[in-house]
Design a protein around this motif. Structure first.
Motif, short mmCIF file in Angstrom:
data_model
loop_
_atom_site.label_atom_id
_atom_site.label_comp_id
_atom_site.label_asym_id
_atom_site.label_seq_id
_atom_site.Cartn_x
_atom_site.Cartn_y
_atom_site.Cartn_z
N ASP A 202 0.86 -1.18 0.00
CA ASP A 202 0.00 0.00 0.00
C ASP A 202 0.90 1.23 0.00
O ASP A 202 1.61 1.49 0.97
CB ASP A 202 -0.89 -0.01 1.24
N PHE A 203 0.87 1.99 -1.08
CA PHE A 203 1.75 3.15 -1.23
C PHE A 203 1.16 4.43 -0.65
O PHE A 203 1.84 5.45 -0.62
CB PHE A 203 2.07 3.38 -2.71
N VAL A 204 -0.10 4.40 -0.18
CA VAL A 204 -0.77 5.66 0.14
C VAL A 204 -1.50 5.69 1.48
O VAL A 204 -1.55 6.72 2.14
CB VAL A 204 -1.76 6.04 -0.98
N GLY A 205 -2.15 4.61 1.91
CA GLY A 205 -2.98 4.62 3.09
C GLY A 205 -4.43 4.96 2.80
O GLY A 205 -4.76 5.52 1.76
N ASP A 206 -5.30 4.62 3.75
CA ASP A 206 -6.75 4.79 3.55
C ASP A 206 -7.17 6.23 3.31
O ASP A 206 -8.07 6.51 2.52
CB ASP A 206 -7.51 4.25 4.77
N ASP A 207 -6.54 7.18 4.01
CA ASP A 207 -7.02 8.56 4.00
C ASP A 207 -6.44 9.40 2.87
O ASP A 207 -6.80 10.56 2.71
CB ASP A 207 -6.68 9.23 5.34
N TYR A 208 -5.57 8.81 2.08
CA TYR A 208 -4.91 9.59 1.04
C TYR A 208 -5.88 9.98 -0.07
O TYR A 208 -6.69 9.18 -0.54
CB TYR A 208 -3.76 8.78 0.43
N ASN A 209 -5.77 11.23 -0.52
CA ASN A 209 -6.54 11.71 -1.67
C ASN A 209 -5.79 12.90 -2.24
O ASN A 209 -5.74 13.98 -1.64
CB ASN A 209 -7.95 12.13 -1.24
N ALA A 210 -5.18 12.71 -3.40
CA ALA A 210 -4.36 13.77 -4.01
C ALA A 210 -5.16 15.02 -4.33
O ALA A 210 -4.59 16.11 -4.41
CB ALA A 210 -3.69 13.24 -5.28
N GLY A 211 -6.47 14.89 -4.50
CA GLY A 211 -7.28 16.04 -4.84
C GLY A 211 -7.97 16.68 -3.66
O GLY A 211 -8.79 17.59 -3.84
N SER A 212 -7.62 16.27 -2.45
CA SER A 212 -8.30 16.79 -1.27
C SER A 212 -7.89 18.23 -0.98
O SER A 212 -6.76 18.65 -1.25
CB SER A 212 -7.98 15.91 -0.06
N SER A 213 -8.80 18.99 -0.38
CA SER A 213 -8.47 20.34 0.08
C SER A 213 -7.74 20.31 1.42
O SER A 213 -7.21 21.33 1.86
CB SER A 213 -9.75 21.18 0.21
N ASP A 214 -7.70 19.15 2.06
CA ASP A 214 -7.00 18.98 3.32
C ASP A 214 -5.55 18.58 3.04
O ASP A 214 -5.30 17.50 2.51
CB ASP A 214 -7.69 17.90 4.15
N PRO A 215 -4.58 19.43 3.38
CA PRO A 215 -3.18 19.09 3.09
C PRO A 215 -2.75 17.76 3.68
O PRO A 215 -1.94 17.04 3.07
CB PRO A 215 -2.40 20.26 3.70
N ALA A 216 -3.28 17.40 4.85
CA ALA A 216 -2.88 16.14 5.48
C ALA A 216 -3.29 14.95 4.63
O ALA A 216 -2.58 13.93 4.59
CB ALA A 216 -3.49 16.04 6.87
N ALA A 217 -4.44 15.06 3.93
CA ALA A 217 -4.92 13.95 3.11
C ALA A 217 -4.08 13.76 1.86
O ALA A 217 -4.11 12.70 1.24
CB ALA A 217 -6.38 14.16 2.73
N ARG A 218 -3.32 14.78 1.48
CA ARG A 218 -2.49 14.69 0.28
C ARG A 218 -1.11 14.08 0.55
O ARG A 218 -0.31 13.94 -0.36
CB ARG A 218 -2.33 16.08 -0.35
N VAL A 219 -0.87 13.73 1.80
CA VAL A 219 0.42 13.13 2.17
C VAL A 219 0.24 11.62 2.28
O VAL A 219 -0.54 11.13 3.10
CB VAL A 219 0.93 13.69 3.51
N PRO A 220 0.93 10.83 1.44
CA PRO A 220 0.80 9.36 1.51
C PRO A 220 1.26 8.82 2.87
O PRO A 220 2.23 9.31 3.46
CB PRO A 220 1.72 8.87 0.38
N GLN A 221 0.56 7.80 3.32
CA GLN A 221 0.91 7.08 4.55
C GLN A 221 1.02 5.59 4.19
O GLN A 221 0.12 4.81 4.46
CB GLN A 221 -0.14 7.31 5.64
N PRO A 222 2.13 5.19 3.58
CA PRO A 222 2.23 3.80 3.07
C PRO A 222 2.35 2.78 4.18
O PRO A 222 2.79 3.07 5.29
CB PRO A 222 3.51 3.85 2.22
N ASP A 223 1.94 1.57 3.85
CA ASP A 223 2.13 0.42 4.75
C ASP A 223 2.13 -0.84 3.90
O ASP A 223 1.99 -0.79 2.69
CB ASP A 223 1.04 0.37 5.83
N GLY A 224 2.27 -1.97 4.53
CA GLY A 224 2.41 -3.22 3.79
C GLY A 224 1.13 -3.95 3.48
O GLY A 224 1.17 -5.05 2.92
#
Length: 896
Positions: A202-224
């Motif tokens: 998983d390169f991104v995590g559940d909450d990731y969204n590149a188009g989000s207005s929330d800067p935190a959501a645009r930061v990938p949180q990868p895991d296995g």
């Protein structure tokens, strides 16, 4: 296996051919151009009466050394990276490094204000800069429940499984998508890693969204853990190789799940390349990417990285895109990659629809449930039915033909939205709503707001039968059942209307081939019901990936580029309206045929022909056409001599408006150096084919057809070809914006940008119109307290451009030898709609040449203009006619 003749293809699917009025074949001296057979679709426009900002935000930086998968030395690549970081720091480039790439792409992805582009472009070691595209999870179209078995039968995958014993066992297929629900029983269940899905990340995590207005959501949180919470990837993987209630194309494959999307929203292209490099590290045999970005060039990083994967020994399959309704040249990366198998979609031949029974006649009534409306019960009956007409009460002022209070409203489809028909009937007291189609077959009614009343769609035939009963005085009710029935799709076996049209902007023939993608039933996350029916080229691509797995199991020595050739040689050209051969730039080589590919003993290279443009010169204004000659190599891999006969079939063409072209029948020709050639067993022979365009210069015609090679042993292979009929550089690339209803905005213009509460708005100086309409008066851009008020060049791209440069002109008109490019962005995609715009910033700097060196300099306050030079697609840099230019009105920089 003898392949079916093209003309009989739909009959073989059990479909009746539809008749379409045949216009006469057009000739090049027709002053009004080709005679339209039909429009491809209605021109798309913006959803609102405003501009659509399509400007990118982040960037790829490509360095000069080849990546390691394409022969670059690891030490040289590392040295490149270190040198770039030093040079960028010394040049004062302000950026944040996102991802670093070495194997498939040498360089970085960076977050950076577009005002830094000029500095970055001039940084030592930078070979190219590409805008970062955001890639949304392809939005599927919900559909009636079809039988996956009919999709397998369309490509002979069922024959490959049942008669040839192929399952894809031992083949590793990477699925780059939203992840896979590895707990699903159709994949064997269990905890990751499982027996069927032992690879993944998983390169991104559940909450990731590149188009989000929330800067935190645009930061990938990868895991296995590549668990799918969105659904798309599980559906795609099921088509490749589910083995349970859904049977995929290759139920024995081993999966790698590479998750690049969160639970909702979009991803970005650099994350896709990271996933590609992981698939390479895991030694996958096949990569399926049911994602992409439309309107892009084959040199875009996701496409070139995919080509590098093919060179490294991996078969790469990608959906060609769902932007067919936006017109031609709508294919996208990575599917446009030179060595990628770009896949178009055809509609499934059958749907399994829910079944109701009309009483008192006992007639079976298949139906679909209106989108977002709760499904009807599986027992009991409706109230008596009453026909109320089309039900367009709000928009067209209709009065219902009868009072539906306490009854079931039968509504005619057409002229207003499904929601208006449903809500109008419910508001009048209807206890159920039945919408009858106005063309043959079932349909999928979307955008309906549930009001607690059942709402369904039925076919034209069922609607007519019920109306006849009502008119005869019967009290007609529908009895709900828990049964389903198989119904023939009226568009089964035809190109899906959403499937993107080529050509690629460099006139390469794309898509490459087609597979079932319209109305496909497959696996879905258990948390979302376990199964779903979706449509898209996303569903066609995994069908081809599964087919490639079957063929690799049968012959592990098939090369990565040979796989595409094999599938193209043995594909079956598909038909439009059951009569005409579909556009080549809509279908590629046609619908894949797995048993034919398995049994093939004849091959032809090249397996497709990209003709380019037909007008090569002008004499006294008249076009000079040049036929294209291609040498075909016909190889006989059988154990006996074969005599091959050459033939040719013309396909439909498109012409006219890029965003809303029309279909036409045009008379191109193909001539062969020999009409027959005899090839001994195990040998090959060459035959030249010369293709002449129809001769419609000035009408933006894309034409095509098929070279047909038939052996006296029963073998049949085809080679698709396509090209642009005319002078490609005559297409105007940078044009005014069309907001619809005759409202046009004259761009380009120079503007300032302001951040608004909900969207980015470009503030033209004259609120009544564009800057250029304001008479060209100057305006002042104020740097207040050091905060820049940058000028932006705003442009609309009617067509892709190969190079785009912005230069600076000072108050004395000096550019040559004094100031150079402020921004040089290379190849750019066209706008998605006639209202799309892109904006390019100037940061107040320019480059002054001093001998052989260039020095970046911040310009002093004063009056300036910005100048665009745009090289048209496939243009000749030395030909002034191949450049479009524009110079802005004068504006003033005043820093204080």
């Amino acid at each position: 296996m003898r392949r079916r003749p093209v003309v009989g293809a739909l009959a073989a699917f059990g479909l009746a051919a539809t008749t379409v009025a045949l216009p006469s074949i057009a000739t090049a001296d027709d002053p009004d151009g080709p005679e339209p057979l039909a429009p491809v679709h209605t021109a798309p426009t913006s959803d609102q009466d405003t501009l659509v900002n399509e400007t990118p935000g982040a960037w790829f930086v490509e360095l000069e050394t080849a990546p390691t998968a394409q022969g670059g030395k690891a030490a040289a690549v590392r040295s490149d990276h270190a040198a770039f970081r030093r040079a960028a720091r010394d040049a004062g480039v302000e950026y944040t490094e996102r991802e670093e790439f070495t194997a498939l792409f040498n360089g970085f992805s960076v977050d950076m204000d577009s005002s830094q582009l000029g500095r970055l472009q001039r940084t030592e070691g930078v070979a190219a800069i590409y805008p970062m595209v955001q890639v949304a999870v392809p939005e599927p179209q919900t559909a009636a429940i079809p039988d996956m078995a009919t999709a397998l039968a369309m490509t002979g995958s069922d024959v490959a499984q049942n008669e040839l014993g192929l399952t894809g066992e031992g083949i590793k297929v990477a699925v780059m998508d939203t992840g896979i629900d590895y707990e699903h029983p159709d994949f064997g269940g269990g905890e990751f890693p499982t027996e069927r899905i032992p690879y993944g990340y998983d390169f991104v995590g559940d909450d990731y969204n590149a188009g989000s207005s929330d800067p935190a959501a645009r930061v990938p949180q990868p895991d296995g853990d590549p668990m799918d919470c969105q659904g798309h990837g599980t559906h795609v993987a099921g088509i490749v190789g589910a083995d349970g209630d859904v049977l995929g194309v290759a139920p024995g494959v081993t999966f790698g799940a590479y998750r690049v999307f969160g639970c909702e929203g979009s991803t970005e292209a650099d994350i896709m390349i990271s996933a590609m490099e992981k698939a390479l590290e895991d030694d996958m045999d096949i990569l399926n990417m049911s994602i992409g970005s439309s309107f892009t060039w084959p040199d875009y990083p996701t496409a070139t990285a995919s080509d590098a994967l093919v060179d490294a020994g991996m078969v790469v399959v990608a959906s060609i895109g769902n932007s067919g309704r936006t017109g031609v040249y709508s294919t996208g990366a990575p599917g446009v990659g030179e060595k990628v198998i770009g896949v178009a979609s055809v509609d499934n031949t059958n749907n399994d629809a829910a079944l109701a029974i009309a009483e008192p006649s006992g007639t079976e009534v298949p139906y679909t449930v209106l989108s977002d409306v709760a499904a009807p019960p599986t027992s009991g009956s409706t109230d008596p039915m009453v026909h109320v007409g089309r039900g367009c009460v709000d928009t067209l002022g209709d009065e219902l033909l009868a009072d539906p209070a306490g009854m079931t409203a039968l509504v005619d489809r057409g002229d207003c939205t499904f929601d208006e028909k449903y809500s109008s009937a419910v508001a009048a007291g209807a206890t159920a709503v039945v919408i009858a189609n106005n063309i043959p077959g079932l349909f999928n009614g979307g955008g309906v707001v549930d009001a607690g009343v059942p709402g369904i769609g039925i076919s034209l035939a069922s609607g007519d039968a019920i109306k006849a009963e009502i008119d005869g005085g019967a009290d007609v009710t529908l009895a709900w059942t828990d049964q389903t029935t198989s119904v023939v799709s009226p568009t089964g076996g035809e190109k899906s209307d959403f499937s993107s049209y080529g050509l690629s902007p460099d006139l390469t023939l794309k898509p490459d081939l087609a597979a079932p993608g319209g109305n496909i039933h497959s696996t879905y996350p258990l948390a979302k019901g376990g199964y779903a029916t979706l449509s898209g080229t996303s569903m066609a691509s995994p069908h081809v990936a599964g087919a490639a797995a079957l063929l690799l199991e049968a012959d592990p020595e098939i090369g990565t580029t040979e796989m595409r050739d094999l599938l193209q040689n043995t594909a079956e050209p598909i038909l439009y309206a059951g009569t005409y051969v579909e556009t080549v730039h809509g279908q590629g080589a046609g619908l894949i045929d797995v048993p034919a590919a398995y049994a093939a003993t004849t091959s032809v290279t090249p397996a497709k022909i990209s003709l380019g443009e037909s007008v090569v010169d002008r004499v006294d204004g008249a076009p000079v056409y040049e036929p294209v000659t291609t040498t075909l190599t016909v190889a006989n891999d059988s154990d006996a001599e074969v005599t091959y006969t050459m033939g040719h079939t013309t396909a439909l063409a498109t012409y006219g408006d890029t965003f809303a072209p029309s279909l036409a029948i045009l008379d191109g020709t193909a001539e062969f150096s020999a009409t027959e050639v005899t090839v001994p067993a195990g040998e090959s022979a060459e035959v030249d084919v010369t293709i002449t365009s129809p001769g419609f210069d000035g009408f933006e015609v894309i034409y095509g057809g098929f070279v047909e090679i038939t052996g006296d042993d029963g073998s049949e292979v085809t080679v698709p070809y396509a090209g642009f009929d005319g002078d490609y550089q005559d297409i105007e690339a940078i044009t005014p914006i069309d907001l619809g209803d005759g409202e046009m905005i004259d761009v380009p213009w120079v503007s300032r940008i302001t951040e608004c509460a909900e969207f980015v708005e470009f503030d033209c100086i004259d609120p009544a119109g564009t800057f250029s309409e304001a008479g060209g008066e100057s305006f002042t851009l104020d740097w207040v307290d050091g905060l820049p008020d940058y000028p932006y060049v705003v442009a609309h791209f009617n067509h892709q451009v190969e190079d785009f440069e912005i230069s600076v002109i000072d108050s004395k008109g000096r550019t040559k030898g004094a100031f150079t490019v402020a921004a040089d962005l290379g190849s750019l995609g066209r706008s998605e709609t006639s209202a799309g715009i892109q904006a390019f910033v100037w940061d107040g700097t320019a480059t002054k040449k001093r001998g052989n060196t260039e020095v970046t300099k911040t310009l002093k306050d004063g009056d300036y203009q910005l100048h665009i030079d745009a090289l048209k697609a496939n243009g000749d840099r030395s030909n002034p006619d191949h450049w479009e230019t524009w110079t802005s009105p004068t504006f003033t920089i005043d820093r204080h």
